[in-house]
Design an enzyme around this catalytic site. Structure first.
Site, PDB file in Angstrom:
ATOM      1  N   SER A  41       0.848  -1.186   0.000  1.00 56.37           N
ATOM      2  CA  SER A  41       0.000   0.000   0.000  1.00 56.37           C
ATOM      3  C   SER A  41       0.885   1.239   0.000  1.00 56.37           C
ATOM      4  CB  SER A  41      -0.911   0.018   1.222  1.00 56.37           C
ATOM      5  OG  SER A  41      -1.780   1.143   1.185  1.00 56.37           O
ATOM      6  N   GLU A  42       0.488   2.219  -0.781  1.00 59.92           N
ATOM      7  CA  GLU A  42       1.277   3.424  -1.000  1.00 59.92           C
ATOM      8  C   GLU A  42       1.637   4.156   0.292  1.00 59.92           C
ATOM      9  OE1 GLU A  42       0.209   7.796  -2.768  1.00 59.92           O
ATOM     10  OE2 GLU A  42      -0.633   6.066  -3.796  1.00 59.92           O
TER      11      GLU A  42
END
Length: 223
Positions: free
Chosen positions: A50-51
């Site tokens: 996840s960013e």
């Protein structure tokens, strides 16, 4: 067009999850792609990124068991699998920009038959102030898959010859998964891989504003 059963968003996610390769590192973009985390097949190890700085994301926790300090980039609650880790944005973006992700699964407003991606702005005044990490993911991952519904709520095609919305990146999308079909983006344009049962290729073409090549036998699209 005859009435056909379109895949639900969850069923599109299930179809994508079956395509993931064992041992791969995969980013899930904000929105629809986060559903893929709940549908990884048993026996397949996929490290989800996840960013906002998380590796080895698990499925969404049951209702009432959420930890709101543990969320993905879209602020949805997540679980963390054994061996998961947290890190700052600079390291997360190094992973994204440095070619360390095998695949990024992104939502989209439009995709062209050349693989151009428009997924951050509808061109309206109340849009996000900037493209954020979508551009870094689009050019950094080895493959870009798009997950979206085939047409808008108004019935307009999302797959087009030329994107009319603000672009995220040029020529990056390699595969498109929709509620009606799976298509590859090739150097010769779009190639149909799978199509929902009850829908013929001509009817799909009418919902697609770019030519679709029919090469070989198309398989039925199952959730």
């Amino acid at each position: 067009m005859a009435m056909v059963r379109r895949l639900s968003r969850e069923e599109i996610a299930s179809r994508i999850a079956r395509e993931l390769r064992d041992g791969s590192f995969v980013n899930l973009g904000i929105g629809l792609p986060t559903l893929v985390a709940d549908r990884i097949p048993e026996g397949i190890e996929v490290v989800l990124h996840s960013e906002n700085g998380i590796l080895n994301i698990g499925p969404r926790p049951p209702a009432g068991e959420e930890d709101w300090d543990l969320v993905n980039a879209g602020k949805d609650p997540i679980s963390l699998l054994r061996g998961g880790s947290f890190f700052d944005s600079s390291l997360s973006f190094i992973m994204m920009r440095g070619g360390h992700l095998d695949c990024s699964i992104l939502g989209a407003y439009q995709v062209s038959d050349k693989g151009d991606l428009a997924n951050w702005s509808m061109g309206a005044g109340d849009d996000l102030p900037g493209v954020g990490g979508a551009m870094d993911l689009a050019v950094g991952a080895r493959e870009i898959w798009v997950m979206m519904e085939h047409v808008t709520k108004q019935g307009a095609p999302r797959i087009v010859s030329e994107c009319t919305l603000p672009l995220t990146a040029l020529g990056v999308v390699t595969r498109i998964f929709t509620d009606l079909a799976v298509l590859d983006v090739t150097s010769r344009g779009l190639r149909l891989r799978e199509i929902v049962e009850g829908l013929d290729a001509q009817s799909l073409q009418e919902l697609t504003a770019a030519p679709i090549a029919l090469e070989g036998k198309q398989r039925p699209l199952h959730p």
